[in-house]
Design a protein around this motif. Structure first.
Motif, PDB file in Angstrom:
ATOM      1  N   VAL A  39     -42.939  13.418  18.075  1.00 12.79           N
ATOM      2  CA  VAL A  39     -42.999  13.511  16.623  1.00 12.79           C
ATOM      3  C   VAL A  39     -41.661  13.123  16.012  1.00 12.79           C
ATOM      4  O   VAL A  39     -40.595  13.437  16.567  1.00 12.79           O
ATOM      5  CB  VAL A  39     -43.392  14.948  16.209  1.00 12.79           C
ATOM      6  CG1 VAL A  39     -43.421  15.106  14.704  1.00 12.79           C
ATOM      7  CG2 VAL A  39     -44.748  15.316  16.807  1.00 12.79           C
ATOM      8  N   LEU A  40     -41.710  12.448  14.869  1.00 15.63           N
ATOM      9  CA  LEU A  40     -40.501  12.030  14.168  1.00 15.63           C
ATOM     10  C   LEU A  40     -40.174  12.991  13.032  1.00 15.63           C
ATOM     11  O   LEU A  40     -41.058  13.560  12.399  1.00 15.63           O
ATOM     12  CB  LEU A  40     -40.673  10.625  13.582  1.00 15.63           C
ATOM     13  CG  LEU A  40     -40.949   9.485  14.558  1.00 15.63           C
ATOM     14  CD1 LEU A  40     -41.194   8.186  13.793  1.00 15.63           C
ATOM     15  CD2 LEU A  40     -39.798   9.326  15.538  1.00 15.63           C
ATOM     16  N   ALA A  41     -38.878  13.152  12.764  1.00 15.63           N
ATOM     17  CA  ALA A  41     -38.416  13.928  11.605  1.00 15.63           C
ATOM     18  C   ALA A  41     -37.156  13.275  11.074  1.00 15.63           C
ATOM     19  O   ALA A  41     -36.438  12.590  11.793  1.00 15.63           O
ATOM     20  CB  ALA A  41     -38.154  15.388  11.990  1.00 15.63           C
ATOM     21  N   GLY A  42     -36.879  13.511   9.822  1.00 11.32           N
ATOM     22  CA  GLY A  42     -35.716  12.929   9.165  1.00 11.32           C
ATOM     23  C   GLY A  42     -36.092  12.537   7.748  1.00 11.32           C
ATOM     24  O   GLY A  42     -37.251  12.203   7.470  1.00 11.32           O
ATOM     25  N   GLY A  55     -42.557  11.335   1.114  1.00  9.25           N
ATOM     26  CA  GLY A  55     -42.869  11.246  -0.304  1.00  9.25           C
ATOM     27  C   GLY A  55     -41.675  11.556  -1.183  1.00  9.25           C
ATOM     28  O   GLY A  55     -41.743  11.425  -2.411  1.00  9.25           O
ATOM     29  N   TRP A  56     -40.559  11.945  -0.573  1.00  3.26           N
ATOM     30  CA  TRP A  56     -39.326  12.261  -1.286  1.00  3.26           C
ATOM     31  C   TRP A  56     -38.254  11.228  -0.943  1.00  3.26           C
ATOM     32  O   TRP A  56     -38.305  10.622   0.133  1.00  3.26           O
ATOM     33  CB  TRP A  56     -38.811  13.648  -0.871  1.00  3.26           C
ATOM     34  CG  TRP A  56     -39.544  14.772  -1.532  1.00  3.26           C
ATOM     35  CD1 TRP A  56     -40.826  15.158  -1.295  1.00  3.26           C
ATOM     36  CD2 TRP A  56     -39.025  15.649  -2.535  1.00  3.26           C
ATOM     37  NE1 TRP A  56     -41.149  16.230  -2.083  1.00  3.26           N
ATOM     38  CE2 TRP A  56     -40.070  16.553  -2.861  1.00  3.26           C
ATOM     39  CE3 TRP A  56     -37.805  15.762  -3.178  1.00  3.26           C
ATOM     40  CZ2 TRP A  56     -39.909  17.560  -3.821  1.00  3.26           C
ATOM     41  CZ3 TRP A  56     -37.649  16.764  -4.130  1.00  3.26           C
ATOM     42  CH2 TRP A  56     -38.689  17.642  -4.436  1.00  3.26           C
ATOM     43  N   PRO A  57     -37.275  11.054  -1.813  1.00  9.39           N
ATOM     44  CA  PRO A  57     -36.135  10.222  -1.440  1.00  9.39           C
ATOM     45  C   PRO A  57     -35.288  10.903  -0.373  1.00  9.39           C
ATOM     46  O   PRO A  57     -35.584  12.036   0.050  1.00  9.39           O
ATOM     47  CB  PRO A  57     -35.355  10.067  -2.767  1.00  9.39           C
ATOM     48  CG  PRO A  57     -35.760  11.243  -3.584  1.00  9.39           C
ATOM     49  CD  PRO A  57     -37.184  11.560  -3.193  1.00  9.39           C
ATOM     50  N   ASP A  58     -34.237  10.234   0.057  1.00 12.92           N
ATOM     51  CA  ASP A  58     -33.365  10.742   1.112  1.00 12.92           C
ATOM     52  C   ASP A  58     -32.446  11.809   0.527  1.00 12.92           C
ATOM     53  O   ASP A  58     -31.348  11.527   0.046  1.00 12.92           O
ATOM     54  CB  ASP A  58     -32.556   9.588   1.701  1.00 12.92           C
ATOM     55  CG  ASP A  58     -31.877   9.965   3.009  1.00 12.92           C
ATOM     56  OD1 ASP A  58     -31.677  11.160   3.253  1.00 12.92           O
ATOM     57  OD2 ASP A  58     -31.550   9.049   3.786  1.00 12.92           O
ATOM     58  N   THR A  59     -32.915  13.045   0.565  1.00 14.27           N
ATOM     59  CA  THR A  59     -32.213  14.174  -0.035  1.00 14.27           C
ATOM     60  C   THR A  59     -32.240  15.360   0.923  1.00 14.27           C
ATOM     61  O   THR A  59     -32.894  15.329   1.966  1.00 14.27           O
ATOM     62  CB  THR A  59     -32.905  14.605  -1.341  1.00 14.27           C
ATOM     63  OG1 THR A  59     -34.272  14.954  -1.050  1.00 14.27           O
ATOM     64  CG2 THR A  59     -32.882  13.489  -2.382  1.00 14.27           C
ATOM     65  N   LEU A  60     -31.541  16.410   0.548  1.00 16.29           N
ATOM     66  CA  LEU A  60     -31.606  17.656   1.313  1.00 16.29           C
ATOM     67  C   LEU A  60     -33.045  18.140   1.419  1.00 16.29           C
ATOM     68  O   LEU A  60     -33.502  18.571   2.481  1.00 16.29           O
ATOM     69  CB  LEU A  60     -30.747  18.727   0.635  1.00 16.29           C
ATOM     70  CG  LEU A  60     -29.249  18.440   0.494  1.00 16.29           C
ATOM     71  CD1 LEU A  60     -28.607  19.469  -0.441  1.00 16.29           C
ATOM     72  CD2 LEU A  60     -28.560  18.445   1.841  1.00 16.29           C
ATOM     73  N   GLU A  61     -33.774  18.066   0.323  1.00 11.70           N
ATOM     74  CA  GLU A  61     -35.170  18.494   0.322  1.00 11.70           C
ATOM     75  C   GLU A  61     -36.019  17.620   1.227  1.00 11.70           C
ATOM     76  O   GLU A  61     -36.864  18.120   1.985  1.00 11.70           O
ATOM     77  CB  GLU A  61     -35.724  18.472  -1.109  1.00 11.70           C
ATOM     78  CG  GLU A  61     -37.186  18.844  -1.231  1.00 11.70           C
ATOM     79  CD  GLU A  61     -37.463  20.337  -1.044  1.00 11.70           C
ATOM     80  OE1 GLU A  61     -38.658  20.716  -1.116  1.00 11.70           O
ATOM     81  OE2 GLU A  61     -36.512  21.122  -0.843  1.00 11.70           O
ATOM     82  N   GLY A  62     -35.811  16.304   1.156  1.00 10.05           N
ATOM     83  CA  GLY A  62     -36.580  15.403   2.002  1.00 10.05           C
ATOM     84  C   GLY A  62     -36.364  15.678   3.473  1.00 10.05           C
ATOM     85  O   GLY A  62     -37.311  15.638   4.282  1.00 10.05           O
ATOM     86  N   ALA A  63     -35.120  15.965   3.850  1.00 10.80           N
ATOM     87  CA  ALA A  63     -34.819  16.250   5.248  1.00 10.80           C
ATOM     88  C   ALA A  63     -35.537  17.510   5.723  1.00 10.80           C
ATOM     89  O   ALA A  63     -36.158  17.540   6.793  1.00 10.80           O
ATOM     90  CB  ALA A  63     -33.312  16.389   5.446  1.00 10.80           C
ATOM     91  N   VAL A  64     -35.456  18.579   4.936  1.00  5.80           N
ATOM     92  CA  VAL A  64     -36.085  19.839   5.340  1.00  5.80           C
ATOM     93  C   VAL A  64     -37.600  19.690   5.384  1.00  5.80           C
ATOM     94  O   VAL A  64     -38.263  20.172   6.313  1.00  5.80           O
ATOM     95  CB  VAL A  64     -35.667  20.973   4.386  1.00  5.80           C
ATOM     96  CG1 VAL A  64     -36.417  22.260   4.733  1.00  5.80           C
ATOM     97  CG2 VAL A  64     -34.163  21.203   4.465  1.00  5.80           C
TER      98      VAL A  64
END
Length: 450
Positions: A409-412, A418-427
């Protein structure tokens, strides 16, 4: 279901969130991180008396999964969210504050738009109409990802003053891309979720302690307390196998070893993921082709306080956003200011002397008191690959968490959250990865795990 063995590769926010999620589902979790610390891009280092951050200093109230992770880490008390959106704006000639009221969205932004002194009355009315038009667009519409935000603004007749004084001001900071380089879909996501859909979503959160303390240090402690095995200084060189029988090759201090796993979460940057997966056919949608975008931070420590603003946006200046990090950095004298420059492609390789010659006078123009204060330190930090570039067409390059290999599985933040590259997107990506792993393992007979 018997506990399975999950290996999480990468100790950034995505990997941390994935490790928590898999552990809470009852699985044995081992987290491998190449560096000596966790936290990924949210880290700090010492420079003299200062604890210096690299990376973001702010988030938004709408970052719900990020703030939940902070609570899990026990560091939610080390951040502060504005009671109401309030953005001081400084120029060489004037200063004012953009603020919201308590009315339902989007009426809550009327004070900000009609108090924006960089725009004429006609431009403010046009900007309000554009904001309402943005609110009708769906960020998940594939057609919106094929064009750039600047072209859409031009199609609506937005004048240059409104583009630079309003839309570019927030777009560049939120997406690490100027409007001409940002897909319309990404811009719609930022402005709708952060500013237009709810009254409170755009309230700004300030991290009041060093990034490393709030994220990586706290995560190491909390993960170990939760029963996760955390192995720093472990560089992963390969992954092979299948669901229920994966092998993760790693090295520590020059010694090679292999870890058995039933499932693997690969929570590393897109280029590193491509190398580890090897076969491009297993790497859906060509995510390795995502371009990266830099951020440059200019740090100025002066002997005397020169402004009472905790943060400010700058117009008619090379300065973009300014943050007072004096207390957070532990400075015992003077004032420590950080200028954050997003979409900094033209500056990433600029010599520090050139940046000092340009940005110190620019700061003096905005804050004349700097001229009367001795500069104790001036230095530059650079993040050449701070985020991916959300250019038109980038959405189709962002792979989902699930690969064609069950249990791998991928994460990052670069995956299709659906979110930009942000703290929220990462979590969010880490949380999705954990749920994907749990589904894959639930679909197999429990005997397969041993």
């Amino acid at each position: 279901m018997s506990p399975g063995r999950v290996v999480v590769v990468g100790g950034g926010l995505a990997g941390i969130a994935a490790a928590f999620g898999c552990r809470e589902a009852g699985h044995e979790v081992t987290l491998l991180e190449t560096r000596s610390r966790l936290g990924g891009a949210t880290y700090s280092f010492r420079r003299g008396e200062l604890t210096v951050d690299t990376g973001q200093h702010v988030f938004l109230r709408c970052y719900s999964e990020y703030t939940e992770l902070l609570r899990r880490l026990g560091t939610a008390d080390r951040v502060r969210i504005q009671p109401r959106l309030r953005v001081p704006v400084v120029t060489p000639r004037a200063r004012w504050t953009l603020r919201r009221n308590g009315l339902p969205a989007p009426a809550h932004l009327v004070p900000a738009l009609f108090g924006h002194r960089a725009l004429s009355p006609r431009e403010r009315i046009a900007a309000a109409r554009t904001a309402l038009a943005l609110r009708t667009l769906d960020p998940d519409d594939p057609a919106l990802d094929s064009t750039d935000f600047a072209s859409w603004l031009r199609s609506r007749g937005e004048p240059r003053a409104a583009v630079t004084g309003l839309w570019e001001l927030f777009c560049t900071a939120a997406l690490n891309a100027r409007p001409e380089h940002a897909s319309l879909a990404s811009a719609v996501k930022v402005f709708r979720t952060g500013m237009l859909d709810t009254t409170t979503g755009g309230d700004i959160g300030i991290i009041e302690r060093p990034l490393g303390e709030v994220h990586g240090d706290a995560a190491h402690t909390a993960l170990c307390a939760a029963g996760v095995t955390v192995l720093p200084r472990n560089k992963v060189s390969g992954i092979h196998g299948e669901l229920g029988d994966y092998r993760v090759r790693a090295s520590e201090g020059g010694r090679n070893h292999e870890i058995a796993a039933d499932a693997v979460v690969l929570a590393v940057p897109n280029v590193a993921a491509a190398k580890l997966l090897g076969d491009s056919q297993r790497y859906e949608h060509g995510g390795q082709a995502l371009e990266r975008a830099p951020i440059v931070n200019i740090h100025v420590h002066v002997e005397d306080p020169v402004t009472d603003l905790p943060m400010a946006a700058a117009l008619d200046s090379p300065v973009q956003w300014l943050f007072d990090r004096t207390e957070a950095a532990g400075a015992d004298r003077g004032q420590y200011l950080v200028v954050s420059l997003s979409a900094a492609q033209e500056l990433i390789e600029a010599p520090s002397a050139r940046l000092r010659a340009e940005y110190l006078p620019a700061l003096e123009t905005l804050f004349p008191a700097i001229r009367r204060s001795r500069v104790l330190d001036f230095f530059v930090t650079r993040e050449p690959a701070a985020t991916f570039l959300p250019a038109p067409g980038s959405r189709r390059l962002r792979p989902p968490a699930e690969t064609e290999c069950p249990g791998l599985v991928l994460a990052g933040a670069w995956t299709d959250t659906g979110w930009p590259d942000t703290l929220e997107g990462a979590v969010r990506s880490g949380n999705v990865a954990a749920r994907t792993v749990v589904r894959a393992m639930d679909s197999q007979p429990s005997a397969a795990w041993r």
